[in-house]
Enzyme design. Structure first.
Site, short mmCIF file in Angstrom:
data_model
loop_
_atom_site.label_atom_id
_atom_site.label_comp_id
_atom_site.label_asym_id
_atom_site.label_seq_id
_atom_site.Cartn_x
_atom_site.Cartn_y
_atom_site.Cartn_z
N ARG A 62 0.85 -1.21 0.00
CA ARG A 62 0.00 0.00 0.00
C ARG A 62 0.87 1.25 0.00
O ARG A 62 1.50 1.57 0.99
CB ARG A 62 -0.91 -0.02 1.24
CG ARG A 62 -1.70 1.25 1.48
CD ARG A 62 -2.88 1.42 0.58
NE ARG A 62 -3.85 0.33 0.73
CZ ARG A 62 -4.93 0.20 -0.07
NH1 ARG A 62 -5.15 1.06 -1.03
NH2 ARG A 62 -5.76 -0.80 0.12
N ARG A 96 0.88 -6.35 -9.69
CA ARG A 96 1.40 -5.76 -8.45
C ARG A 96 1.60 -6.78 -7.33
O ARG A 96 2.10 -6.43 -6.27
CB ARG A 96 0.48 -4.64 -7.97
CG ARG A 96 -0.91 -5.11 -7.59
CD ARG A 96 -1.82 -3.98 -7.14
NE ARG A 96 -3.07 -4.53 -6.64
CZ ARG A 96 -3.86 -3.93 -5.76
NH1 ARG A 96 -3.51 -2.76 -5.27
NH2 ARG A 96 -4.98 -4.49 -5.37
N HIS A 147 -0.36 3.64 -10.30
CA HIS A 147 -1.22 4.09 -9.18
C HIS A 147 -0.38 4.88 -8.16
O HIS A 147 -0.24 4.49 -7.00
CB HIS A 147 -1.82 2.84 -8.53
CG HIS A 147 -2.99 3.06 -7.64
ND1 HIS A 147 -3.05 4.08 -6.71
CD2 HIS A 147 -4.17 2.39 -7.53
CE1 HIS A 147 -4.20 4.01 -6.06
NE2 HIS A 147 -4.89 3.00 -6.54
N ASP A 174 -12.73 10.10 -5.94
CA ASP A 174 -12.32 8.94 -6.73
C ASP A 174 -12.85 9.14 -8.15
O ASP A 174 -13.96 8.77 -8.47
CB ASP A 174 -12.87 7.65 -6.11
CG ASP A 174 -12.26 6.40 -6.73
OD1 ASP A 174 -11.49 6.54 -7.70
OD2 ASP A 174 -12.54 5.29 -6.24
N GLU A 176 -2.97 9.27 -10.88
CA GLU A 176 -2.53 8.06 -11.58
C GLU A 176 -2.64 8.23 -13.09
O GLU A 176 -3.73 8.42 -13.61
CB GLU A 176 -3.40 6.88 -11.14
CG GLU A 176 -3.57 6.79 -9.62
CD GLU A 176 -4.69 5.84 -9.20
OE1 GLU A 176 -4.93 4.85 -9.93
OE2 GLU A 176 -5.31 6.08 -8.16
#
Length: 318
Positions: free
Chosen positions: A70, A93, A171, A216, A275
């Site tokens: 994270r 990832r 990201h 978002d 991103e």
């Protein structure tokens, strides 16, 4: 003394990171550095010449496969978010990448840059969940001014003649002093899909983006350059991107942050994800075709003008 100085200026070092995971450290002679874990091909640290950390890493980040890390720069491939049948953000990832010690040259091969080439190919298990053969090359470059460049080259290596389609994002989690003091320039007046409202399409108003609640959004047809102005740190991040038309802007804010196991309750105050992505129009590659994109991150001191940061100076310079 000579022994010491050669150690200090080792441009590339392969070492063990948290929980014994392999990581590569790139060092630029003036003091900037980048750390990348082979697990995830994941950049976890980017420091300027003063040794200040520019990326955000969660205080509760879990460095234990198969959990993704994270913070830093997770790579979302071959799927962004839940836009498909795979786990959220795909599997790149949380796979172990390998170092390619003899990579094919791709320009610019500038001599004064420190870089490492990582490679990901699907395992048998990957082919069961996403039945496509691919080769993903990631070049992580630390430039002389401390700029960080990530170049991705994804090739369809299917032998069955089948094309494949994917979505993608870098990201990136930027470290900010206080999310309430930050603004994003370069996305004004653009259309975006709001992930908090079933990805309905809206148009951003004419002002720089500021933050006072959960955000978002997927901005569409974005410029090649976006700036994040951190008023308190007098620092501006500049994101330059090639081949990545979309830009996701995300901050979970307080309520959502509490539901994220590997994010500290107050971490949201010190992070902002912007991103570089290809989401709205998925990428399709025929066998043998390659897709090449890059993002370049730089951090510059911000100038003040009548008590405000002057974004024009940032966005007009090169």
């Amino acid at each position: 003394m000579d022994g010491m100085s050669t150690i200090e200026h080792k441009p590339i070092e392969i070492t063990k990171g948290i929980n014994g995971l392999d990581k590569v450290i790139l060092r630029e002679i003036l003091g900037s550095s980048v750390e990348v874990y082979l697990y995830g091909g994941h950049v976890t640290s980017w420091k300027n010449e003063q040794g200040e950390e520019l990326l955000f890493l969660s205080s509760k980040a879990i460095f234990k496969p198969p959990k993704p890390i994270r913070g830093g720069i997770p790579i979302c491939f071959p799927q962004f978010s839940n836009l498909g049948s795979l786990e959220a953000h795909g599997f790149a990832r949380n796979r172990v990448w390998i170092i390619d010690n003899d990579p094919p040259p791709f320009p610019p091969n500038v001599t004064n840059r420190v870089y490492v080439d990582l490679l990901l190919k699907p395992t048998e298990e990957d082919l069961k969940i996403w039945p496509h053969s691919f080769e993903y090359r990631l070049r992580i470059t630390l430039g002389p001014g401390g700029d960080l460049m990530l170049t991705s080259r994804i090739r369809n290596t299917n032998t069955d003649g089948k094309p494949f389609t994917f979505t993608f994002a870098y990201h990136t989690y930027f470290s900010v002093s206080d999310i309430s003091e930050v603004r994003v320039e370069g996305l004004e007046t653009l259309d975006y899909l709001d992930n908090l409202k079933n990805r309905e399409r809206y148009t951003e108003q004419g002002d720089a983006i500021t933050f006072e609640s959960e955000v978002d959004k997927i901005y569409l047809s974005t410029p090649t350059k976006i700036a994040i102005l951190d008023h308190e740190k007098k620092r501006t991040f500049v994101i330059r991107k090639d081949g990545l038309p979309d830009a996701v802007v995300w901050n979970p804010w307080d309520k959502k942050a509490k539901t994220i196991v590997d994010l500290g309750d107050d971490d949201y105050k010190h992070m902002l994800c912007v991103e570089a992505a290809a989401i709205e129009k998925p990428i399709t590659l025929k066998p043998g075709e390659e897709w090449k994109v890059r993002q370049e991150l730089s951090a510059v001191p911000s100038s003040y003008c009548s008590g405000q940061l002057d974004p024009n100076k940032v966005l007009q310079s090169s």
